[in-house]
Design an enzyme around this catalytic site. Structure first.
Site, short mmCIF file in Angstrom:
data_model
loop_
_atom_site.label_atom_id
_atom_site.label_comp_id
_atom_site.label_asym_id
_atom_site.label_seq_id
_atom_site.Cartn_x
_atom_site.Cartn_y
_atom_site.Cartn_z
N ARG A 43 53.41 16.30 52.79
CA ARG A 43 52.66 17.09 53.76
C ARG A 43 51.56 16.26 54.42
O ARG A 43 51.25 16.43 55.61
CB ARG A 43 52.06 18.31 53.07
CG ARG A 43 51.38 19.30 54.00
CD ARG A 43 51.09 20.61 53.28
NE ARG A 43 50.47 21.58 54.15
CZ ARG A 43 49.16 21.80 54.21
NH1 ARG A 43 48.34 21.10 53.43
NH2 ARG A 43 48.67 22.70 55.03
N ASN A 56 43.63 21.96 57.45
CA ASN A 56 43.82 20.98 56.37
C ASN A 56 42.95 21.21 55.14
O ASN A 56 43.27 20.71 54.05
CB ASN A 56 43.54 19.57 56.89
CG ASN A 56 44.63 19.06 57.79
OD1 ASN A 56 45.80 19.39 57.62
ND2 ASN A 56 44.27 18.24 58.77
N HIS A 73 59.54 22.85 52.46
CA HIS A 73 58.82 23.92 51.77
C HIS A 73 59.52 24.34 50.48
O HIS A 73 59.04 25.23 49.79
CB HIS A 73 58.66 25.15 52.68
CG HIS A 73 57.63 24.96 53.74
ND1 HIS A 73 57.34 25.92 54.68
CD2 HIS A 73 56.81 23.92 54.02
CE1 HIS A 73 56.39 25.48 55.49
NE2 HIS A 73 56.05 24.27 55.11
#
Length: 320
Positions: free
Chosen positions: A66, A99, A198
């Site tokens: 990620r 983030n 995911h």
């Protein structure tokens, strides 16, 4: 996805306005084996660090994948996500709501950069290290290995607003997802394929609880699954609430095609994931990936390489 990350203090925190210039070797384009002569053990050193971190905590792998994604989608793959100080004042990418506190793995990047610098000073860019650690994480969780084209330079600009404007949230519609990827020269198929990452990792309650309640009202999420999530999360979970849950309820630490299988069972954690099976054009492709894991894995590797080429800096005027 909403998990906290460590620091990168040893490399960028103190003087973020001064970036390390790399030697002015030929950097016209990315290529596999870019460091074969200047730092032949670079990839091995990075792999050792990632493998050790993964052995200690397997959740570091989705965090590193990620981290690479969130770097590339803002200013291109330039390691700007690592900067902890904005030279133009204001907050940085890593401090943005998109983030913070979800990004993690900064400590692994720090360790990898330290190991490489010890062996080959001022040679390997942080942007390339981000690509290496993502690849190694894919290998550790999905037994997939691919060659990473390298030769990226890094940037000195990191801006909170740019992160919030470019990163796609877990409440994104199909239209938003498609347009967001298209702006990065990634296709609809790339979007659908990369969403499969995911299948590993976890997410903070604030990233899914409110939208899942709307899904429950529309009967597009399992009632039993939603009840489980409601029990896990505080009623009014905020951005910094520490509670998390795995995105893939069946195989949360294995990079496989189970993500696509869960879509049709109304077991998608995020609204953005659930949207993929509700779209008449995308659903057949999602179902094909659910039925054929190798089909998805082959496309996933190609999409990761393609994503790693977003707006790369390769000229001698660029920096790390």
């Amino acid at each position: 996805m909403r998990t906290s990350g460590g620091g990168f203090a040893g490399l960028v925190a103190s003087v973020a306005t001064v970036c390390l210039l790399l030697p002015t070797a030929s950097r016209a384009q990315l290529k596999v084996g870019f460091y074969n002569t200047t730092c032949p053990n670079a990839e091995a050193l990075v792999r050792q660090v990632v493998t050790a971190a993964f052995a200690n905590n397997s959740s570091v792998a989705p965090g590193l994948i990620r981290l690479h994604f969130h770097d590339c989608f803002v200013r291109g793959c330039d390691a700007s996500v690592l900067l902890s100080v904005n030279p133009d004042c204001g907050n940085t990418e890593r401090q943005s709501s998109a983030n913070n506190p979800s990004l993690r793995g900064f400590d692994v990047i720090d360790a990898a950069k330290t190991a490489v610098e010890r062996s080959c000073p001022r040679t390997v860019s942080c942007a390339d290290i981000l690509a290496f650690v993502a690849r190694d994480s894919v290998n550790l969780t999905g037994k997939l290995f691919y060659q990473v084209p390298t030769g990226r330079w890094g940037g000195c600009v990191s801006n909170e607003t740019e992160a919030n404007n470019n990163l796609l949230g877990p409440d994104s519609t199909v239209e938003v997802l498609i347009n967001g990827f298209r702006k990065k020269n990634l296709s609809v198929e790339d979007m659908l394929v990369l969403s499969g990452s995911h299948t590993i990792g976890s997410s903070h309650c604030a990233s899914f609880l409110a939208t899942n309640r709307r899904q429950r009202a529309n009967e597009t999420i399992s009632a039993a699954y939603q009840a489980l999530l409601e029990a896990l999360c505080p009623p009014n979970s905020g951005q910094f609430d520490p509670n998390t849950t795995e995105i893939d309820v069946s195989t949360p630490v294995v990079l496989d095609n189970n993500y696509y299988k869960l879509l049709s069972l109304n077991l998608s954690l995020h609204f953005s994931d659930d949207q993929l099976i509700r779209n008449a054009t995308l659903a057949p492709f999602a179902n094909a990936f659910a039925a054929n894991e190798m089909l998805w894995k082959d496309k996933f590797v190609a999409a990761m390489i393609k994503m790693g080429n977003i707006k790369v800096k390769t000229g001698i005027m660029d920096e790390i």
